[in-house]
Design a protein around this motif. Sequence first.
Motif, PDB file in Angstrom:
ATOM      1  N   SER A 265      -3.456 -32.977   3.553  1.00 30.24           N
ATOM      2  CA  SER A 265      -2.811 -35.138   3.642  1.00 30.24           C
ATOM      3  C   SER A 265      -4.078 -35.966   3.660  1.00 30.24           C
ATOM      4  O   SER A 265      -5.251 -35.264   3.282  1.00 30.24           O
ATOM      5  CB  SER A 265      -2.331 -35.069   5.372  1.00 30.24           C
ATOM      6  OG  SER A 265      -3.709 -35.137   6.345  1.00 30.24           O
ATOM      7  N   GLY A 266      -4.052 -36.802   3.353  1.00 28.58           N
ATOM      8  CA  GLY A 266      -5.280 -38.372   3.239  1.00 28.58           C
ATOM      9  C   GLY A 266      -5.467 -38.630   5.131  1.00 28.58           C
ATOM     10  O   GLY A 266      -5.350 -37.393   6.071  1.00 28.58           O
ATOM     11  N   PRO A 267      -6.213 -39.925   4.786  1.00 23.56           N
ATOM     12  CA  PRO A 267      -7.452 -40.009   6.066  1.00 23.56           C
ATOM     13  C   PRO A 267      -5.562 -39.779   6.992  1.00 23.56           C
ATOM     14  O   PRO A 267      -5.029 -40.685   6.728  1.00 23.56           O
ATOM     15  CB  PRO A 267      -7.760 -41.906   5.459  1.00 23.56           C
ATOM     16  CG  PRO A 267      -7.197 -41.652   4.259  1.00 23.56           C
ATOM     17  CD  PRO A 267      -6.169 -40.537   3.447  1.00 23.56           C
ATOM     18  N   GLY A 268      -6.616 -40.400   8.318  1.00 21.07           N
ATOM     19  CA  GLY A 268      -5.962 -40.588   9.790  1.00 21.07           C
ATOM     20  C   GLY A 268      -5.737 -39.333  10.457  1.00 21.07           C
ATOM     21  O   GLY A 268      -5.047 -39.858  12.190  1.00 21.07           O
ATOM     22  N   GLY A 269      -6.033 -38.388   9.772  1.00 21.61           N
ATOM     23  CA  GLY A 269      -6.050 -37.121  10.927  1.00 21.61           C
ATOM     24  C   GLY A 269      -6.745 -36.912  11.823  1.00 21.61           C
ATOM     25  O   GLY A 269      -7.833 -37.035  11.770  1.00 21.61           O
ATOM     26  N   ARG A 270      -6.707 -36.365  13.271  1.00 20.90           N
ATOM     27  CA  ARG A 270      -7.151 -36.482  14.429  1.00 20.90           C
ATOM     28  C   ARG A 270      -7.066 -35.515  14.676  1.00 20.90           C
ATOM     29  O   ARG A 270      -8.398 -34.802  15.522  1.00 20.90           O
ATOM     30  CB  ARG A 270      -6.802 -37.124  15.330  1.00 20.90           C
ATOM     31  CG  ARG A 270      -7.107 -37.193  16.470  1.00 20.90           C
ATOM     32  CD  ARG A 270      -6.791 -38.534  17.334  1.00 20.90           C
ATOM     33  NE  ARG A 270      -7.669 -38.259  19.021  1.00 20.90           N
ATOM     34  CZ  ARG A 270      -8.478 -38.967  19.363  1.00 20.90           C
ATOM     35  NH1 ARG A 270      -9.225 -40.262  18.473  1.00 20.90           N
ATOM     36  NH2 ARG A 270      -9.441 -38.534  20.448  1.00 20.90           N
ATOM     37  N   GLU A 271      -5.867 -34.309  15.217  1.00 23.03           N
ATOM     38  CA  GLU A 271      -5.700 -32.734  15.606  1.00 23.03           C
ATOM     39  C   GLU A 271      -4.903 -32.072  15.187  1.00 23.03           C
ATOM     40  O   GLU A 271      -3.829 -32.630  14.397  1.00 23.03           O
ATOM     41  CB  GLU A 271      -5.167 -33.310  17.203  1.00 23.03           C
ATOM     42  CG  GLU A 271      -6.315 -33.754  18.661  1.00 23.03           C
ATOM     43  CD  GLU A 271      -7.218 -32.685  18.223  1.00 23.03           C
ATOM     44  OE1 GLU A 271      -6.455 -31.010  18.338  1.00 23.03           O
ATOM     45  OE2 GLU A 271      -8.749 -32.641  19.020  1.00 23.03           O
ATOM     46  N   PHE A 272      -4.879 -30.885  15.485  1.00 22.07           N
ATOM     47  CA  PHE A 272      -3.509 -29.419  15.258  1.00 22.07           C
ATOM     48  C   PHE A 272      -3.287 -28.691  16.567  1.00 22.07           C
ATOM     49  O   PHE A 272      -3.955 -29.067  17.162  1.00 22.07           O
ATOM     50  CB  PHE A 272      -4.477 -28.713  14.662  1.00 22.07           C
ATOM     51  CG  PHE A 272      -4.805 -30.028  12.858  1.00 22.07           C
ATOM     52  CD1 PHE A 272      -3.247 -30.001  11.813  1.00 22.07           C
ATOM     53  CD2 PHE A 272      -5.834 -30.033  12.316  1.00 22.07           C
ATOM     54  CE1 PHE A 272      -4.165 -30.250  10.635  1.00 22.07           C
ATOM     55  CE2 PHE A 272      -6.375 -30.331  10.906  1.00 22.07           C
ATOM     56  CZ  PHE A 272      -5.289 -30.474  10.421  1.00 22.07           C
ATOM     57  N   CYS A 273      -2.042 -28.284  16.228  1.00 21.04           N
ATOM     58  CA  CYS A 273      -1.936 -27.572  16.880  1.00 21.04           C
ATOM     59  C   CYS A 273      -0.564 -26.330  15.982  1.00 21.04           C
ATOM     60  O   CYS A 273      -0.169 -27.115  15.359  1.00 21.04           O
ATOM     61  CB  CYS A 273      -1.053 -28.383  17.996  1.00 21.04           C
ATOM     62  SG  CYS A 273       0.013 -27.684  19.340  1.00 21.04           S
ATOM     63  N   VAL A 274      -1.078 -25.575  16.798  1.00 22.29           N
ATOM     64  CA  VAL A 274      -0.160 -24.165  15.798  1.00 22.29           C
ATOM     65  C   VAL A 274       0.683 -23.494  17.198  1.00 22.29           C
ATOM     66  O   VAL A 274       0.516 -23.694  18.370  1.00 22.29           O
ATOM     67  CB  VAL A 274      -1.085 -23.332  15.699  1.00 22.29           C
ATOM     68  CG1 VAL A 274      -0.650 -21.580  15.068  1.00 22.29           C
ATOM     69  CG2 VAL A 274      -2.691 -23.335  15.232  1.00 22.29           C
ATOM     70  N   VAL A 275       1.648 -23.799  16.419  1.00 21.65           N
ATOM     71  CA  VAL A 275       3.120 -22.778  17.586  1.00 21.65           C
ATOM     72  C   VAL A 275       3.805 -22.015  16.369  1.00 21.65           C
ATOM     73  O   VAL A 275       4.115 -21.958  15.208  1.00 21.65           O
ATOM     74  CB  VAL A 275       4.101 -24.225  16.952  1.00 21.65           C
ATOM     75  CG1 VAL A 275       5.334 -23.658  18.116  1.00 21.65           C
ATOM     76  CG2 VAL A 275       3.960 -25.579  17.796  1.00 21.65           C
ATOM     77  N   THR A 276       3.491 -20.543  17.345  1.00 23.26           N
ATOM     78  CA  THR A 276       4.508 -19.543  16.962  1.00 23.26           C
ATOM     79  C   THR A 276       5.535 -19.303  17.473  1.00 23.26           C
ATOM     80  O   THR A 276       5.909 -19.538  19.153  1.00 23.26           O
ATOM     81  CB  THR A 276       3.592 -18.255  16.924  1.00 23.26           C
ATOM     82  OG1 THR A 276       2.008 -18.674  16.944  1.00 23.26           O
ATOM     83  CG2 THR A 276       4.462 -17.089  16.710  1.00 23.26           C
ATOM     84  N   SER A 277       6.521 -19.336  17.249  1.00 19.52           N
ATOM     85  CA  SER A 277       8.233 -19.204  17.680  1.00 19.52           C
ATOM     86  C   SER A 277       9.225 -17.993  16.487  1.00 19.52           C
ATOM     87  O   SER A 277       8.275 -17.328  16.100  1.00 19.52           O
ATOM     88  CB  SER A 277       9.203 -20.581  17.279  1.00 19.52           C
ATOM     89  OG  SER A 277       9.284 -21.180  15.866  1.00 19.52           O
ATOM     90  N   GLY A 278      10.411 -17.859  17.083  1.00 14.28           N
ATOM     91  CA  GLY A 278      10.866 -16.472  16.256  1.00 14.28           C
ATOM     92  C   GLY A 278      10.846 -16.943  14.639  1.00 14.28           C
ATOM     93  O   GLY A 278      10.820 -16.434  14.349  1.00 14.28           O
ATOM     94  N   ALA A 279      11.325 -18.309  14.641  1.00 15.16           N
ATOM     95  CA  ALA A 279      11.301 -19.301  12.974  1.00 15.16           C
ATOM     96  C   ALA A 279      10.481 -19.074  12.565  1.00 15.16           C
ATOM     97  O   ALA A 279      10.271 -18.736  10.529  1.00 15.16           O
ATOM     98  CB  ALA A 279      11.562 -20.205  12.929  1.00 15.16           C
ATOM     99  N   GLY A 280       8.716 -18.266  13.245  1.00 12.19           N
ATOM    100  CA  GLY A 280       7.928 -18.469  12.327  1.00 12.19           C
ATOM    101  C   GLY A 280       6.032 -19.332  12.410  1.00 12.19           C
ATOM    102  O   GLY A 280       6.546 -19.056  13.980  1.00 12.19           O
ATOM    103  N   LEU A 281       5.512 -19.625  11.824  1.00 13.75           N
ATOM    104  CA  LEU A 281       4.510 -20.307  12.705  1.00 13.75           C
ATOM    105  C   LEU A 281       4.153 -21.614  11.613  1.00 13.75           C
ATOM    106  O   LEU A 281       4.960 -21.770  10.804  1.00 13.75           O
ATOM    107  CB  LEU A 281       2.788 -19.572  11.759  1.00 13.75           C
ATOM    108  CG  LEU A 281       1.704 -20.237  12.710  1.00 13.75           C
ATOM    109  CD1 LEU A 281       0.195 -18.375  12.763  1.00 13.75           C
ATOM    110  CD2 LEU A 281       0.984 -20.758  11.188  1.00 13.75           C
TER     111      LEU A 281
END
Length: 360
Positions: A265-281
């Motif tokens: 993305s462009g400007p504005g990003g602050r945080e990331f979170c990784v979610v792993t489920s039965g459907a993938g990452l």
Amino acid sequence: MLLTEHQRLPTNGARAVLPFTAEGRQYLGIPQLSKDVPDTPAHMNGGDSDTGALVYRWENGQFVEDIGLPLSGGEDIDVFEFRNQQFMVTAGVRRGHGPYQYNIDQVLYKRVGSGWESFQTFPGFAAKQWHFFEIGERAFLALAQGVTLGHIEATNPRHSRIFEWDGSQFAEFQTFDGQWGYNWESFEIDGQYFLGYADHVAQSQLYAWSGAAFVPFQVFAEKAGRCFRYFQVDGEHLLAFANIQGDSILYRWTADAFTAQQTLSGPGGREFCVVTSGAGLFLVQINFIEGEPSAPHTSLLSRIYKWEKDQFNLVEEFPTSGGTDAAVFNADGQIFLAVSNSLTPDVRFRTDTIIYRFNG
């Protein structure tokens, strides 16, 4: 839709969300930056910072209030297990309601019985984030902090620092050059330990562990860094980097360095979170504001990407209002995503933290 709203929690300038367990129960910690002062102009760096941090307890499918912590200008909470004990450490950027005091002690708590007792304090200056990590038998606690505004003077140590456990407490180990620190990330690749450090006015870079200290390894941005997030997928080592004034980019490890793989993305990003489920990452990207702090645009769309065919594809967007953080937790056999919001469209602090059920 991947997200279904489950619960709203009334918060004031929420800056982070931390799910954690204690004595087999699920909790959620929320540091709050500030609360609105009636009949005063709106400003994202204003308000009354003596807010306290909230702690919620999961009961019967909902969060209910548990205890509060005496945290002013709350930015972060970290909980970690160490030497068969549980600790909680909090970061507060300031106290008061103007003029503000940015030189304040940061507190490390130890779990005693069903509560928390102060264990150690650290002199801080505009503290933003704590991060606990271990390398072999050595244990470290890193503090990202600092601000470079002419009217704010540092009387406590102003730079971001790392402390090491000396057998009885955490003692100062290494000082970094950064002067407006935001975030840490630690990880290991093929026996080599790395520490990512994001800074607003100095270089955001990756440091490598030499066995005696953390040494510069790779620069990712000259300014406006907010977050590093490391994870693995399909045997690849990936690193997402958020820049609030530039592009947020996904990097891939290629033998001896990280190379840009994809612009997220462009400007504005602050945080990331990784979610792993039965459907993938999935990778959740929280967007904070666009524009200058004097006139910020807070109503943004944050994003959810899914890993498909060697890249991330955007699969869903959802509204955030000065979004600051996201964290995943499991309860009652379901996956939930907590998202903290800190600013309303008219730049007031009273806005809800939202708990979503993750349907992926």
